[in-house]
Scaffold this active site. Structure first.
Site, short mmCIF file in Angstrom:
data_model
loop_
_atom_site.label_atom_id
_atom_site.label_comp_id
_atom_site.label_asym_id
_atom_site.label_seq_id
_atom_site.Cartn_x
_atom_site.Cartn_y
_atom_site.Cartn_z
N CYS B 77 0.84 -1.21 0.00
CA CYS B 77 0.00 0.00 0.00
C CYS B 77 0.87 1.26 0.00
O CYS B 77 1.60 1.49 -0.96
CB CYS B 77 -0.99 -0.04 1.16
SG CYS B 77 -2.36 1.10 0.94
N HIS B 176 -3.85 -4.90 -0.19
CA HIS B 176 -3.41 -5.48 1.08
C HIS B 176 -3.50 -7.01 0.99
O HIS B 176 -4.57 -7.56 1.24
CB HIS B 176 -4.28 -4.97 2.22
CG HIS B 176 -4.00 -3.54 2.57
ND1 HIS B 176 -3.04 -3.18 3.48
CD2 HIS B 176 -4.54 -2.40 2.11
CE1 HIS B 176 -3.00 -1.86 3.58
NE2 HIS B 176 -3.89 -1.36 2.75
N GLU B 178 -2.51 -9.09 3.04
CA GLU B 178 -2.81 -9.63 4.38
C GLU B 178 -4.30 -9.58 4.68
O GLU B 178 -4.76 -10.16 5.65
CB GLU B 178 -2.00 -8.88 5.44
CG GLU B 178 -2.49 -7.48 5.81
CD GLU B 178 -2.06 -6.38 4.85
OE1 GLU B 178 -1.62 -6.69 3.72
OE2 GLU B 178 -2.20 -5.19 5.22
#
Lengths: 261, 196
Positions: B77, B176, B178
């Site tokens: 990001c 993202h 994650e």
């Protein structure tokens, strides 16, 4: 601004968001999942929803006392360990330090409602400290004499604030997203407040989450098409297994809605 | 596997730690040049706005260290954006690893920030290989890197833009991983498996 443009030039999918009410660290309102051993465990439920394809989750702390906030902070850590989709935490948040703890424990966004109305500068402070992308302003509103009036404290306290004016102010102060609950539609299972949703979506340049009124899959479709919502939130239809998320997503995809499969 | 997440101030890195935990790798948070240089893999996360993040990197000398790293580095990001030449956010000079300038989405045409799940195409191996059809990933951002020679994945929001960048041992994702469910986990797993 023509919101049709938003649709035309992006593959960004519409989001389906189950909402979990939390009281003293447990989910309430009853959850009827056959394959969950402990339906009151928010972490197990969150994992279940993530597995089913929920795009995001919202956890709403409906106790929001001082003790409950500590419980919530540790719950956030557990949820963040268990799931790999974004989640928002709301309820009882009043300050930058409240938010700091929740974000540090792994929440992606926080949602503020009454505290934002009482102290609008809180929106600016949070946006400044953590970025607009993690500040969701939730608004509960009800139509009184054909005007949408903002209500506080879970809808219990009426104000003279106009929904559209307050929504504009929240966006101008740095809210990254707006969660609009129509109290007239909430619990009715008759569909979302489409007209005001569309109005909000055209008026503001931030994403709008529709809440209140989902009963059948068609209501979700209408919220996206007629209501021009970017995301839809629902609770009971998911918790009671009335509308399984995979079925809902398949239905929306066949209706031409951009949906994450 | 010695995996280090660069620590340059407060931020939400818990989710990244948890994502690697789920893959069986314990990430270690560090701001020490010696620890970062000797790691097997380095994650460069995003924190807040470009201007203040870049000042924090400069204060600690990390702005000079990061471009010198030889092991696989993944910017996420804002991390990816800071690896670019320049960002329009706070008119900030970046680390110059990627030859592209970060610009802002057109607020008159689009809802900004872009928030939600968007799909990737034109994916570059090895980080983005073997993903399912129309892989959806989670995006939250107001600024973006336009397409360039180093684009490693493309997404569309108003315009086609770089959802990921790649040069030598450096990778960056605008999204993202994650928070991107199975697709994200697969990308992180492939990052751990990079041989560069």
């Amino acid at each position: 601004m023509n919101s049709q443009n938003f649709q035309a030039k992006t593959m960004l999918s519409k989001r389906i968001i189950p909402c979990l009410d939390i009281k003293n660290g447990r989910t309430v309102k009853g959850v009827h999942f056959q394959d969950l051993k402990d339906a009151g465990d928010p972490v197990a439920l969150a994992a279940q929803y993530a597995e089913q394809g929920a795009d995001e989750l919202v956890f709403l702390d409906i106790t929001a006392t001082e003790d409950a906030r500590e419980t919530m902070a540790s719950l956030v850590l557990e949820v963040s360990k268990a799931i790999d989709i974004p989640f928002t935490v709301g309820g009882g948040i009043r300050s930058v330090s409240d938010v700091e703890k929740l974000l540090k424990n792994g929440a992606d966004k926080i949602s503020i409602n009454s505290s934002a109305v009482r102290n609008p500068a809180l929106i600016d402070e949070l946006a400044q400290a953590f970025g607009s992308q993690c500040v969701v302003v939730a608004i509960d509103a009800k139509q009184i004499n054909s005007l949408w009036k903002v209500h506080l404290v879970g809808g219990k306290v009426p104000t003279e604030l106009d929904l559209f004016e307050w929504a504009q102010e929240a966006a101008d102060r740095g809210a990254g997203e707006l969660l609009f609950t129509s109290m007239d539609h909430d619990g009715s299972k008759q569909g979302y407040a489409l007209e005001s949703l569309a109005h909000l979506s055209e008026q503001l340049h931030i994403p709008i989450i529709a809440s209140g009124g989902a009963g059948v899959p068609k209501h979700f479709l209408d919220a996206f098409t007629l209501g021009k919502a970017d995301a839809v939130l629902a609770a009971s239809v998911f918790h009671f297994g009335e509308i399984p998320i995979p079925n809902l997503k398949m239905y929306l995809a066949t209706q031409g809605i951009a949906i994450r499969k | 596997m010695n995996l280090v997440i660069i620590d340059y101030g407060a931020g939400n890195i818990q989710s990244i730690i948890h994502a690697f935990d789920r893959l069986g790798v314990r990430a270690h948070l560090s701001k020490k040049a010696s620890e970062i240089s000797t790691a097997d893999r380095v994650i460069f996360p995003g924190v807040g706005a470009a201007g203040s993040a870049m000042s924090q990197l400069k204060e600690t000398g990390l702005d000079l260290l990061i471009p010198q790293l030889k092991q696989p580095v993944l910017g996420i990001c804002l991390g990816m954006q800071l690896m670019c030449r320049h960002s329009a956010e706070n008119n900030t000079d970046g680390l110059g690893i990627f030859d592209v300038d970060v610009v802002e989405f057109d607020k008159t045409q689009l809802k900004v920030p872009q928030m939600g799940w968007n799909s990737l195409f034109d994916l570059k191996a090895p980080l983005f290989q073997h993903l399912p059809q129309d892989p959806y990933v989670y995006m939250v951002h107001s600024f973006y890197a336009p397409l360039c020679d180093q684009t490693a994945a493309v997404a569309t929001y108003g315009t086609n833009y770089s959802a990921a960048l790649h040069r030598d041992n450096f990778w960056g994702t605008q999204f993202h991983p994650e928070k991107s469910s199975r697709v994200g986990a697969q990308i992180l797993q492939q990052f751990l498996s990079l041989t560069t």
